[in-house]
Write a protein that holds these residues in place. Sequence first.
Motif, PDB file in Angstrom:
ATOM      1  N   ASP A 144      -8.726   2.717  -5.460  1.00 28.97           N
ATOM      2  CA  ASP A 144      -8.667   2.656  -3.989  1.00 28.97           C
ATOM      3  C   ASP A 144      -9.213   1.305  -3.227  1.00 28.97           C
ATOM      4  O   ASP A 144      -9.805   1.255  -2.210  1.00 28.97           O
ATOM      5  CB  ASP A 144      -9.802   3.711  -3.246  1.00 28.97           C
ATOM      6  N   PHE A 152      -7.272   3.171   2.624  1.00 26.54           N
ATOM      7  CA  PHE A 152      -6.398   3.054   1.239  1.00 26.54           C
ATOM      8  C   PHE A 152      -6.766   4.030   0.201  1.00 26.54           C
ATOM      9  O   PHE A 152      -7.985   3.947  -0.437  1.00 26.54           O
ATOM     10  CB  PHE A 152      -6.414   1.667   0.882  1.00 26.54           C
ATOM     11  N   CYS A 171      -5.160  -8.488  -2.278  1.00 27.44           N
ATOM     12  CA  CYS A 171      -4.942  -7.170  -1.367  1.00 27.44           C
ATOM     13  C   CYS A 171      -3.790  -6.213  -2.119  1.00 27.44           C
ATOM     14  O   CYS A 171      -2.794  -6.903  -2.174  1.00 27.44           O
ATOM     15  CB  CYS A 171      -4.829  -7.677  -0.083  1.00 27.44           C
ATOM     16  N   ARG A 172      -3.916  -5.020  -1.922  1.00 27.81           N
ATOM     17  CA  ARG A 172      -2.742  -4.059  -2.323  1.00 27.81           C
ATOM     18  C   ARG A 172      -2.581  -2.977  -1.274  1.00 27.81           C
ATOM     19  O   ARG A 172      -1.943  -2.219  -1.567  1.00 27.81           O
ATOM     20  CB  ARG A 172      -2.889  -3.721  -3.729  1.00 27.81           C
ATOM     21  N   CYS A 173      -3.476  -3.024  -0.270  1.00 31.19           N
ATOM     22  CA  CYS A 173      -3.338  -2.070   0.762  1.00 31.19           C
ATOM     23  C   CYS A 173      -2.534  -2.655   1.844  1.00 31.19           C
ATOM     24  O   CYS A 173      -2.091  -1.793   2.789  1.00 31.19           O
ATOM     25  CB  CYS A 173      -4.968  -1.631   1.311  1.00 31.19           C
ATOM     26  N   HIS A 196      -9.618  -2.513   3.025  1.00 36.09           N
ATOM     27  CA  HIS A 196      -8.907  -1.175   2.293  1.00 36.09           C
ATOM     28  C   HIS A 196      -9.971  -0.200   2.657  1.00 36.09           C
ATOM     29  O   HIS A 196      -9.586   1.029   2.763  1.00 36.09           O
ATOM     30  CB  HIS A 196      -8.960  -1.263   0.709  1.00 36.09           C
ATOM     31  N   SER A 229      -5.456   4.732  -3.947  1.00 38.14           N
ATOM     32  CA  SER A 229      -4.588   4.122  -4.826  1.00 38.14           C
ATOM     33  C   SER A 229      -3.718   4.947  -5.611  1.00 38.14           C
ATOM     34  O   SER A 229      -2.813   4.686  -6.165  1.00 38.14           O
ATOM     35  CB  SER A 229      -5.337   2.946  -5.664  1.00 38.14           C
ATOM     36  N   LYS A 281       2.235   3.096  -7.782  1.00 35.39           N
ATOM     37  CA  LYS A 281       0.984   2.081  -7.949  1.00 35.39           C
ATOM     38  C   LYS A 281       0.828   2.083  -9.213  1.00 35.39           C
ATOM     39  O   LYS A 281       0.506   3.094 -10.098  1.00 35.39           O
ATOM     40  CB  LYS A 281      -0.258   2.323  -7.080  1.00 35.39           C
ATOM     41  N   GLY A 284       0.835  -0.994   0.030  1.00 37.78           N
ATOM     42  CA  GLY A 284      -0.064   0.194  -0.136  1.00 37.78           C
ATOM     43  C   GLY A 284       0.643   1.324  -0.078  1.00 37.78           C
ATOM     44  O   GLY A 284       0.392   2.415  -0.038  1.00 37.78           O
TER      45      GLY A 284
END
Length: 217
Positions: free
Chosen positions: A165, A213, A193-195, A208, A215, A126, A121
């Motif tokens: 987000d 979060f 998941c990327r947060c 998130h 993005s 990103k 995150g």
Amino acid sequence: MSDDKCVDFRGDEIEVTWDGRLCIHVAECGKAKGDLFVAGREPWCKPDAATKAEVREVVERCPSGALTYRDRSGEPEAAPAENRLVVASDGPYYLTGDLEIEGAPDDMPGVRTRAALCRCGASRNKPFCDGSHEAAGFRDTGAVGEQGRGFRTAGGPLAVRPIKDGPVQAEGKLTILAGTGRVAWQGDNVFLCRCGASKNKPFCDGSHSAAGFKSDD
């Protein structure tokens, strides 16, 4: 070399390009045997110091797509036969395959077959990793607890869509490897998941939203 530009290294038969926007200094190139890449040398990369086949093989080790090559014969880098994602321990998602990453600039050819995607995150680039997980103190061993639905045959394009987000959606046949190298999950549609906040990593569990979060991609 500046980390915000591309540098070309020309050889008689093959040309290598380094893209500083994608490099996260894993050093697969620098640790390769031979004189193709030598730290502190000018130029750092000498394509004529190795055979064309060796250049291609070493460049394709680069997990972020920061290194690419242009073969003077016109032969492009072939996409791997299987789409794979490695959940790196305390690090990014390393993705290889026939990749179609939504929003990826046309001047980033390396991410068509290889990409490192942020999962902490904190990246300022990103959906790509920029190494920020180290300063952020991100910790996750890369264990994977689910198996997925599976598929009969591998291959085909993988559409990767960063959701504003939210998570990254990967649509297409994909094999996920845990941080230990174990083949853990196979399926054709997954939200990752990327947060950095999911309690079910690498899968999104909706955390998130509570984490706030953003993005920015």
